[in-house]
Write an enzyme that holds these catalytic residues in place. Structure first.
Site, short mmCIF file in Angstrom:
data_model
loop_
_atom_site.label_atom_id
_atom_site.label_comp_id
_atom_site.label_asym_id
_atom_site.label_seq_id
_atom_site.Cartn_x
_atom_site.Cartn_y
_atom_site.Cartn_z
N LYS A 185 76.28 58.76 17.93
CA LYS A 185 75.75 57.40 17.76
C LYS A 185 76.39 56.45 18.78
O LYS A 185 77.39 56.80 19.40
CB LYS A 185 75.98 56.91 16.33
C1 LIG Z 1 72.37 59.21 11.74
C2 LIG Z 1 71.43 58.56 10.79
C3 LIG Z 1 71.70 58.48 9.41
C4 LIG Z 1 72.80 59.19 8.72
O1 LIG Z 1 74.02 59.15 9.27
P1 LIG Z 1 75.12 60.29 8.96
O2 LIG Z 1 76.38 59.61 9.37
O3 LIG Z 1 74.78 61.46 9.82
O4 LIG Z 1 75.08 60.60 7.52
C5 LIG Z 1 70.82 57.74 8.63
N1 LIG Z 1 69.74 57.15 9.14
C6 LIG Z 1 69.43 57.25 10.45
C7 LIG Z 1 68.21 56.55 10.96
C8 LIG Z 1 70.26 57.96 11.31
O5 LIG Z 1 69.93 58.07 12.60
#
Ligand SMILES: *Cc1c(COP(=O)(O)O)cnc(C)c1O
Length: 367
Positions: A185
């Site tokens: 991210k």
């Molecule tokens: C990455 C993501 C999540 C969840 O995040 P995690 O930390 O992997 O649990 C939720 N919603 C969206 C749109 C994402 O891209």
């Protein structure tokens, strides 16, 4: 090989600071809810322009604990979008509520907000807009609906750290904002991590209880909680990286703009940015009917690519219980066969970008 996301340069740049931050946690021996957690919470809240941040175990848990903090349980209906990552929807099912999906907008690929009002019933409690790929959803119409129908808004900002909507940082606009610090991210830990941000003290307090086995004071468990705390080591890493986030987003935007300039004119649909939005470009997603062949072509030339997402939520095997069928969300279904994410990370060089652009141009010349 050009990777979709490559941390080599970033890790090299920050190596000493990161090692020092981790060593400090090791030496300090406050491995659970150590001081770095609160320090990061304070800094991240400041960055987002929100009053409170509560660090949790992941973005998925941020959404789950947010729904719990709002008291959502079985019988409730939660409106969200068919074109998203599965973790937007799973927490709704985990609290026993019912996800009500709407289709994507063909221009932005995120929630088509014109479809929401007719899905609102007496059971609707929450709308979850997803700022997909780092592009903010048009929030004003949503805030209006929330006010009229007395609904809460949880922003899924897991892909959109630092993106802005009419000058406001996303996540701080609705009642709650949820973030993921999954490594790839825009702000990434070295493992799973997440955060809830809010301006409402009772929500911050509630998420704070829920993440720590519902423990109000030692051995007094006042609610049915979870174990989903932000790790101290991950907090130390995030605290080290956070000062660079604004610069990284600028770099992402410059890279996106270079792609857009150099790929326009080809038979592709490129991402666009509405007037109200300043996107953080977590992903640069192009669209073409020849997606699968372009994907193979790039692979052959050592260029990684992603597909976000190949199967819309309503067609996932685990979501059969929702009773949707093929054809229910035609835009989401169509784009799932057309989207392709190009390599993008702040340290990507012009040369690497030129290689990607050259091969895409070559592919279309040969067609
Ligand atoms: C990455 C993501 C999540 C969840 O995040 P995690 O930390 O992997 O649990 C939720 N919603 C969206 C749109 C994402 O891209």
């Amino acid at each position: 090989m050009i990777r979709l996301v490559d941390f080599t340069k970033q890790n090299r740049l920050l190596n000493k600071k990161l090692i020092r931050a981790i060593e400090k946690v090791i030496d300090n021996q406050k491995y659970i809810l150590g001081p770095e957690v609160e320090m990061f919470e304070r800094e991240f809240a400041k960055y987002c322009g929100a009053k409170y941040t509560v660090g949790v175990g992941s973005g998925s848990d941020a959404l789950l604990l947010s729904l719990r903090a709002l008291g959502i349980k079985s019988g409730a209906e939660i409106i969200t979008v068919a074109n998203t990552f599965i973790s937007t929807v799973l927490p709704i099912l985990h609290v026993g509520a019912r996800p009500i999906l709407v289709d994507a907008d063909p221009n932005t690929l995120s929630m088509d907000i014109s479809l929401i009002e007719k899905k609102i019933t007496a059971r609707t409690k929450v709308i979850i807009p997803v700022h997909l790929f780092g592009l903010p959803v048009d929030m004003d119409p949503l805030l209006r609906l929330a006010k009229i129908f007395n609904l809460s808004i949880i922003e899924d900002a897991c892909q959109a750290h630092g993106a802005k909507y009419k000058g406001r940082t996303v996540g701080s606009i609705g009642d709650i904002g949820c973030f993921s610090f999954y490594p790839s991210k825009n702000l990434g830990a070295f493992g799973d991590a997440g955060a809830v941000i809010t301006n409402k003290k009772y929500i911050a307090d509630s998420v704070g209880l829920l993440r720590n086995v519902g423990q109000k004071e030692k051995n007094i468990h006042s609610v049915i909680g979870y174990n989903s705390k932000l790790d101290t080591i991950q907090a130390a890493i995030l605290l080290t990286k956070l000062p660079y986030l604004s610069r990284w987003i600028k770099q992402r935007r410059a890279i996106a703009s270079y792609y857009t300039t150099n790929l326009s004119g080809l038979p592709l649909v490129l991402p666009s940015e509405p007037d109200y939005a300043l996107a953080s470009y977590h992903l640069y997603v192009i669209r073409t009917k020849h997606r699968d062949r372009l994907k193979e072509y790039l692979q052959k030339h050592d260029i990684a690519r992603g597909i976000h997402f190949p199967i819309p939520i309503h067609l996932q095997p685990c979501m059969r219980i929702l009773g949707y069928k093929k054809g229910d969300f035609p835009v989401s279904e169509k784009v799932s066969s057309e989207v392709l994410s190009l390599p993008l990370y702040p340290e990507m060089t012009k040369r690497e970008q030129d290689t990607v652009i050259l091969h895409i141009k070559k592919f279309f010349k040969g067609n």
